[in-house]
Enzyme design. Sequence first.
Site, short mmCIF file in Angstrom:
data_model
loop_
_atom_site.label_atom_id
_atom_site.label_comp_id
_atom_site.label_asym_id
_atom_site.label_seq_id
_atom_site.Cartn_x
_atom_site.Cartn_y
_atom_site.Cartn_z
N LYS A 19 26.71 -23.51 -29.99
CA LYS A 19 26.18 -24.61 -30.82
C LYS A 19 26.21 -24.19 -32.28
O LYS A 19 26.23 -22.99 -32.58
CB LYS A 19 24.76 -24.96 -30.40
CG LYS A 19 23.82 -23.80 -30.61
CD LYS A 19 22.45 -24.07 -30.04
CE LYS A 19 21.65 -22.78 -30.01
NZ LYS A 19 21.50 -22.16 -31.34
N CYS B 271 15.17 -22.28 -32.03
CA CYS B 271 16.07 -22.74 -30.97
C CYS B 271 15.40 -22.88 -29.61
O CYS B 271 15.75 -23.78 -28.84
CB CYS B 271 17.31 -21.86 -30.91
SG CYS B 271 18.38 -22.16 -32.34
N ASP C 100 20.07 -17.74 -27.18
CA ASP C 100 20.45 -17.01 -28.41
C ASP C 100 19.98 -15.55 -28.44
O ASP C 100 19.47 -15.09 -29.47
CB ASP C 100 19.91 -17.75 -29.64
CG ASP C 100 20.48 -19.14 -29.77
OD1 ASP C 100 21.19 -19.60 -28.86
OD2 ASP C 100 20.20 -19.80 -30.79
C1 VGL Z 1 18.02 -19.88 -34.87
C2 VGL Z 1 17.48 -19.87 -37.10
C3 VGL Z 1 18.78 -20.18 -37.43
C4 VGL Z 1 17.58 -19.67 -33.45
C5 VGL Z 1 19.32 -20.21 -35.17
O1 VGL Z 1 18.43 -19.34 -32.61
O2 VGL Z 1 16.38 -19.84 -33.18
N1 VGL Z 1 17.11 -19.73 -35.84
N2 VGL Z 1 19.69 -20.35 -36.46
#
Ligand code: VGL
Length: 194
Positions: free
Chosen positions: A95, A147, A10
């Site tokens: 995802k 994540c 991410d």
């Molecule tokens: C994430 C919060 C909400 C992440 C994703 O990638 O860690 N954190 N969505």
Amino acid sequence: MGQQAFIIVDLQNDFCPGGSLAVPEGDRVIPVIQDWASRFQRQGKLVITTQDAHPADHISFRERGGPWPPHCVTGTHGFELHPDLHLLPHPAFHKGYLRDVDAYSGFEGTLVAPDGTLSTPPVSLEEYLRRENVDTLHLAGLATDYCVRATVLDALKLGFATTVLVDGVRGVNVNPNDSEKALNEMAQSGAKVR
Ligand code: VGL
Ligand code: ZN
């Protein structure tokens, strides 16, 4: 001995400074990740990216009672990987694309096809790694306490030898020690943290 893969979690604009869910110092991981990715790709080893890929009305967003501001809406600038990351073509997994389901772990993701849509039939990250004979993972990215944590814990449960690159991760820290706690939990579960 199986193959190794480097999983970049991410590393998207919305999680970097200026983004809608900016992780403090999120962009500081870029040079560390770039070094690892370049070395892996030069050696012909697998580099994989994951992306949070939400619809505009995702269940994790505040307007639907979730904890987060809108972020990583598929197709927006915030959803894109950070532009300072330069990678050769590589497999990508999305995802969190179902409106009513949140998904922190990359292992809940689905392989993206060359045309940018999800692969049909869907290919999961685990399936992909097994097919490539991968047994060892190196992970870095955002966010340590969400994540990255979820992906590492799933990797360990699935039996992958897993290393987390401490300099290559940063956390949201809703509570001040969340990242430290997450790293301890990953280590206690069998990850190498280095
Ligand atoms: C994430 C919060 C909400 C992440 C994703 O990638 O860690 N954190 N969505
Ligand atoms: Zn999200």
